[in-house]
Design a protein around this motif. Structure first.
Motif, short mmCIF file in Angstrom:
data_model
loop_
_atom_site.label_atom_id
_atom_site.label_comp_id
_atom_site.label_asym_id
_atom_site.label_seq_id
_atom_site.Cartn_x
_atom_site.Cartn_y
_atom_site.Cartn_z
N ALA A 69 0.83 -1.21 0.00
CA ALA A 69 0.00 0.00 0.00
C ALA A 69 0.86 1.26 0.00
O ALA A 69 0.61 2.20 -0.76
N GLU A 70 1.90 1.28 0.84
CA GLU A 70 2.76 2.47 0.93
C GLU A 70 3.56 2.70 -0.35
O GLU A 70 3.92 3.83 -0.66
N ALA A 71 3.82 1.65 -1.10
CA ALA A 71 4.58 1.78 -2.34
C ALA A 71 3.87 2.69 -3.34
O ALA A 71 4.52 3.36 -4.14
N ALA A 72 2.55 2.74 -3.30
CA ALA A 72 1.79 3.58 -4.25
C ALA A 72 2.20 5.04 -4.14
O ALA A 72 2.57 5.68 -5.14
N GLY A 106 -8.71 -2.56 3.03
CA GLY A 106 -8.59 -1.12 3.26
C GLY A 106 -7.33 -0.51 2.67
O GLY A 106 -7.40 0.38 1.82
N PRO A 107 -6.13 -0.97 3.08
CA PRO A 107 -4.89 -0.36 2.57
C PRO A 107 -4.74 -0.49 1.05
O PRO A 107 -4.30 0.46 0.39
N LEU A 108 -5.09 -1.63 0.47
CA LEU A 108 -4.93 -1.79 -0.98
C LEU A 108 -5.93 -0.93 -1.74
O LEU A 108 -5.59 -0.36 -2.77
N THR A 109 -7.15 -0.82 -1.23
CA THR A 109 -8.14 0.04 -1.88
C THR A 109 -7.68 1.49 -1.86
O THR A 109 -7.82 2.22 -2.85
N GLU A 110 -7.12 1.93 -0.74
CA GLU A 110 -6.60 3.30 -0.65
C GLU A 110 -5.48 3.52 -1.66
O GLU A 110 -5.42 4.57 -2.31
N ALA A 111 -4.58 2.55 -1.80
CA ALA A 111 -3.47 2.67 -2.75
C ALA A 111 -3.99 2.75 -4.18
O ALA A 111 -3.55 3.60 -4.97
N VAL A 112 -4.93 1.88 -4.52
CA VAL A 112 -5.51 1.88 -5.88
C VAL A 112 -6.21 3.21 -6.14
O VAL A 112 -6.07 3.80 -7.21
N THR A 113 -6.96 3.69 -5.17
CA THR A 113 -7.69 4.97 -5.31
C THR A 113 -6.70 6.10 -5.60
O THR A 113 -6.94 6.93 -6.51
N LEU A 114 -5.60 6.14 -4.88
CA LEU A 114 -4.57 7.17 -5.06
C LEU A 114 -3.99 7.11 -6.47
O LEU A 114 -3.87 8.14 -7.17
#
Length: 196
Positions: free
Chosen positions: A73-76, A126-134
């Motif tokens: 997630a943080e990699a995004a 949660g974290p992966l959805t936030e990364a994809v959204t970003l």
């Protein structure tokens, strides 16, 4: 205790914890029943330090999973700071593929550690959805992907990634699949905004 010493102890403890998690990911991916003593030894920590951080196998396995999800997630955001949105998205997809293969390797350890499978989906969602959204928002602003793509659309489009056998030539298979997804995302992209 002097604040600088306290801070150094905290950072040492954090490094120990991260080292344990990195070794545990590799060992548990290789073998679901990897002995905890082997993980501690390879991480360079004593049994006391190990069990202070992870009092049970279940605690370790769940934290390895959570840690790996958080890294992906943080990699995004990190990629978006150093690369154009389209390149960041494609590189993040490769990182997600690596995560998918690690998750597949961890599946047996997860099953052995606990039966609360719903917890795993919640940890990742949660974290992966936030990364994809970003990433999708940055690409939409840049005009590099078609309009209206949602995080759910993206996750459905890459669902085949979870079917790739981690014991096969997964890098090339995942790469082809993700290239197809990228091509689909680019189709109909409006291009850069007129004021860019």
């Amino acid at each position: 205790m002097h604040p600088a010493k306290k801070s150094a102890l905290r950072s040492d403890a954090q490094r120990n914890r991260e080292r344990i998690l990195e070794v545990a990911l590799a060992e548990l991916t290789r073998s679901a029943d990897a002995p905890l003593s082997t993980i501690a030894r390879k991480a360079g920590v004593g049994q006391g330090t190990f069990y202070r951080n992870f009092p049970s196998r279940e605690a370790l396995v769940l934290e390895v999973y959570r840690y790996e999800v958080q890294q992906v997630a943080e990699a995004a955001g990190q990629l978006l700071c150093t690369r154009p949105p389209e390149v960041a998205l494609r590189e993040w997809m490769d990182r997600l593929a690596q995560y998918a293969m690690a998750k597949a390797g961890l599946a047996d350890a997860l099953r052995e550690a606990t039966t609360a499978r719903g917890a795993f989906k919640t940890l990742a969602h949660g974290p992966l959805t936030e990364a994809v959204t970003l990433l999708l928002a940055a690409n939409t602003r840049a005009g590099t992907i078609r309009l209206g793509v949602t995080p759910d659309d993206f996750m459905l489009a890459i669902a085949g990634l979870w079917q790739v056998d981690p014991h096969s030539d997964w890098q090339s298979r995942a790469g082809r699949l993700l290239d197809l997804v990228m091509d689909g995302l680019r189709t109909g992209a409006p291009g850069p905004p007129a004021d860019a």
